[in-house]
Design a protein around this motif. Structure first.
Motif, mmCIF file in Angstrom:
data_model
loop_
_atom_site.group_PDB
_atom_site.id
_atom_site.type_symbol
_atom_site.label_atom_id
_atom_site.label_comp_id
_atom_site.label_asym_id
_atom_site.label_seq_id
_atom_site.Cartn_x
_atom_site.Cartn_y
_atom_site.Cartn_z
ATOM 1 N N ARG A 75 0.829 -1.209 0.000
ATOM 2 C CA ARG A 75 0.000 0.000 0.000
ATOM 3 C C ARG A 75 0.864 1.260 0.000
ATOM 4 N NH1 ARG A 75 -5.383 -0.517 0.941
ATOM 5 N NH2 ARG A 75 -5.467 1.645 1.632
ATOM 6 N N LYS A 84 -3.422 3.498 -7.993
ATOM 7 C CA LYS A 84 -4.654 3.306 -7.243
ATOM 8 C C LYS A 84 -4.735 1.857 -6.786
ATOM 9 C CE LYS A 84 -7.273 6.957 -9.560
ATOM 10 N NZ LYS A 84 -8.538 7.314 -10.284
ATOM 11 N N ILE A 85 -5.589 1.606 -5.775
ATOM 12 C CA ILE A 85 -5.635 0.259 -5.215
ATOM 13 C C ILE A 85 -7.028 -0.072 -4.702
ATOM 14 C CG2 ILE A 85 -4.971 0.958 -2.876
ATOM 15 C CD1 ILE A 85 -3.207 -1.567 -2.752
ATOM 16 N N LYS A 86 -7.408 -1.301 -4.866
ATOM 17 C CA LYS A 86 -8.603 -1.860 -4.227
ATOM 18 C C LYS A 86 -8.148 -3.117 -3.500
ATOM 19 C CE LYS A 86 -13.208 -3.868 -5.111
ATOM 20 N NZ LYS A 86 -14.039 -2.930 -4.333
ATOM 21 N N THR A 87 -8.295 -3.125 -2.185
ATOM 22 C CA THR A 87 -7.833 -4.232 -1.364
ATOM 23 C C THR A 87 -8.928 -5.285 -1.228
ATOM 24 O OG1 THR A 87 -6.384 -2.745 -0.114
ATOM 25 C CG2 THR A 87 -6.913 -4.872 0.889
ATOM 26 N N PHE A 108 -4.947 -7.733 -4.280
ATOM 27 C CA PHE A 108 -5.125 -6.333 -4.644
ATOM 28 C C PHE A 108 -5.439 -6.172 -6.130
ATOM 29 C CE2 PHE A 108 -1.896 -6.609 -1.303
ATOM 30 C CZ PHE A 108 -2.431 -5.789 -0.323
ATOM 31 N N TYR A 109 -6.289 -5.213 -6.413
ATOM 32 C CA TYR A 109 -6.427 -4.686 -7.766
ATOM 33 C C TYR A 109 -5.638 -3.382 -7.806
ATOM 34 C CZ TYR A 109 -10.160 -7.966 -8.980
ATOM 35 O OH TYR A 109 -10.872 -9.098 -9.243
ATOM 36 N N ILE A 110 -4.708 -3.283 -8.719
ATOM 37 C CA ILE A 110 -3.891 -2.078 -8.872
ATOM 38 C C ILE A 110 -4.031 -1.568 -10.308
ATOM 39 C CG2 ILE A 110 -1.571 -1.090 -8.689
ATOM 40 C CD1 ILE A 110 -0.948 -3.315 -6.639
ATOM 41 N N GLN A 113 -7.684 -1.519 -11.031
ATOM 42 C CA GLN A 113 -8.523 -0.887 -10.012
ATOM 43 C C GLN A 113 -9.679 -0.084 -10.609
ATOM 44 O OE1 GLN A 113 -8.850 2.498 -9.285
ATOM 45 N NE2 GLN A 113 -9.899 2.393 -7.300
ATOM 46 N N SER A 117 -13.629 -0.381 -9.151
ATOM 47 C CA SER A 117 -13.799 0.593 -8.078
ATOM 48 C C SER A 117 -15.280 0.881 -7.836
ATOM 49 C CB SER A 117 -13.071 1.900 -8.426
ATOM 50 O OG SER A 117 -13.667 2.515 -9.557
#
Length: 218
Positions: A75, A84-87, A108-110, A113, A117
């Motif tokens: 992170r 950007k990130i989605k955990t 993670f989606y990076i 993302q 989102s």
């Protein structure tokens, strides 16, 4: 190239308490789903299923510490590189068509993302997470490299308590690489330093990592 860790990290690993595992063979996909549905949502035990083999993992303090701190490390890098990130954490990732399912330590989606989102992920339509982390201090009966490669996870980090191995998906198979495709200028030694500092003071370690990254990018 064989991955290695600093000698002090390897010595620390001798005292690590590994996770406990229970393996059941010849479990149908339907049986796996029934077991998954019967377990409480608040459980700490994690399940992984691969074409008839069901493994229960009971994490220890050393396991969870490593997984969470590696997640924090990622992170900090994501923020520092302006991504950007989605955990997803240990969200259950089921692929009925493959008869495979997993609850990784971190996901993670990076890069993807923006595609996921603001909503829940639908693996029937959405891609798999961009980066998955697994901590395996003890041996596992599941071939996790083959498992996550079949799920088309682009990048896979495996940590055994002292050595980090990074795999990149190439032609539907993982190839071990020395640096992360997502953070190609960051050496793995940074993670070893970060984890060692976290054992003493997690907040100070995070601050030090941010400063180090800032200087690196400058």
């Amino acid at each position: 190239m064989v991955s290695t860790a600093p000698e002090d990290i390897q010595q620390t690993a001798i005292a690590l308490q590994g996770e406990q595992r229970v393996v059941i063979h010849d479990v149908t996909w339907e049986g796996y789903l029934q077991i998954l549905d019967a377990l409480p949502q608040t459980r700490s035990t994690r399940l992984i299923y691969d074409e008839g083999t069901l493994e229960f993992t009971m994490p220890t303090e050393d396991h969870d510490f490593s997984g969470r701190m590696i997640g924090l490390f990622i992170r900090v890098l994501v923020r520092g590189f302006g991504k950007k990130i989605k955990t997803m954490g240990s969200t259950t990732l089921n692929f009925p068509g493959l008869k495979k399912g997993a609850e990784p330590d971190e996901a993670f989606y990076i890069q993807n993302q923006p595609l996921v989102s603001g909503r829940n992920v639908d693996l029937e339509a959405d891609p798999a997470p961009d980066l998955i982390v697994e901590v395996d201090i003890t041996n596992t009966d599941i071939d996790k490299n083959r498992l996550y490669a079949s799920m088309n996870v682009p990048e896979f980090w495996r940590f055994d308590g002292y050595i980090l191995r990074i795999y990149q998906l190439q032609n539907r198979q993982y190839v071990e690489v020395e640096t992360s495709p997502t953070f190609p200028t960051v050496p793995k030694e940074w993670l070893y330093d970060f984890l060692e500092q976290c054992r003493q003071d997690e907040l100070a370690a995070e601050d030090n990592l941010r400063d180090r990254l800032h200087q690196h990018l400058a």
